[in-house]
Design a protein around this motif. Structure first.
Motif: not given
Length: 216
Positions: A154, A156, A159, A197-198
């Motif tokens: 991901i 950062k 996100a 999501a993370l």
């Protein structure tokens, strides 16, 4: 912002005008709000207003900035957490604090949302809040990735922008747009969306606790 008065009396008068402005803007909206009404609400003369603020625009921008700062304050989050709290608990506390603050400020936030569409200075205040929040979220995501808790694939920045925007837009829909959601349910669902999501596993908090204690 206008200069802070030097005398205690001046600071008190300025604070009254600030609070009076918030009341009038919430009640009448920005375009219909009048300096005469703000001065009357603060129990000062019309002319006294200009000793402390250049215009109703400058007063509104200061109110907007203070409210935006409250929305991303860490004070309420700290009250809900102990120092050993895991990542999911921290996400939950942050979501709860944001929604709680937004609900409290919903009436003025409605006006801020409207004015930000055509006033560059108010839009900059909102952008400043967004940038601060994004930087804080990026740091948290990076830390979770370094600890092996969040998905390292991901980005950062993506996100932080997407997830922060999700919570902010949800709050606007819930407290301004009239969407009907239970507060506790909203906090839990936003937290679940964040964690998923993370790529945080359901046992992320327990894993964090074991890492702190040095257990296998």
């Amino acid at each position: 912002m206008d200069a802070e008065p030097r005398s205690a009396k001046g600071r008190r008068t300025r604070a009254r005008l600030f609070e009076a402005g918030k009341v009038v803007f919430e009640r009448d909206g920005f375009l219909q709000a009048r300096i005469t009404d703000i001065a009357a609400e603060a129990s000062v003369s019309h002319g006294s207003f200009y000793h402390y603020f250049d215009s109703k625009e400058s007063l509104f921008r200061e109110i907007a900035e203070e409210v935006e700062v409250r929305l991303v304050s860490m004070d309420d989050i700290a009250q809900d957490l102990d120092e050993d709290a895991g990542p999911v608990a921290r996400i939950r506390a942050a979501n709860k604090a944001y929604l709680t603050a937004y609900r409290k400020e919903a009436r003025i936030m409605r006006v801020i949302e409207e004015v930000s569409r055509y006033d560059d200075d108010v839009r900059k205040v909102r952008s400043k809040r967004d940038d601060y929040l994004a930087a804080r979220l990026e740091s948290a995501i990076e830390r979770l990735q370094a600890e092996g808790l969040a998905d390292k694939r991901i980005d950062k920045r993506y996100a932080a922008t997407a997830l922060g925007g999700m919570v902010a837009k949800f709050a606007e829909m819930m407290f301004i747009g009239g969407a009907q959601f239970d507060m506790q349910g909203a906090v839990e669902q936003l937290t679940l969306l964040w964690a998923n999501a993370l790529g945080l596993p359901p046992e992320a908090d327990e894993k964090k606790a074991r890492a702190r204690s040095g257990a296998a």
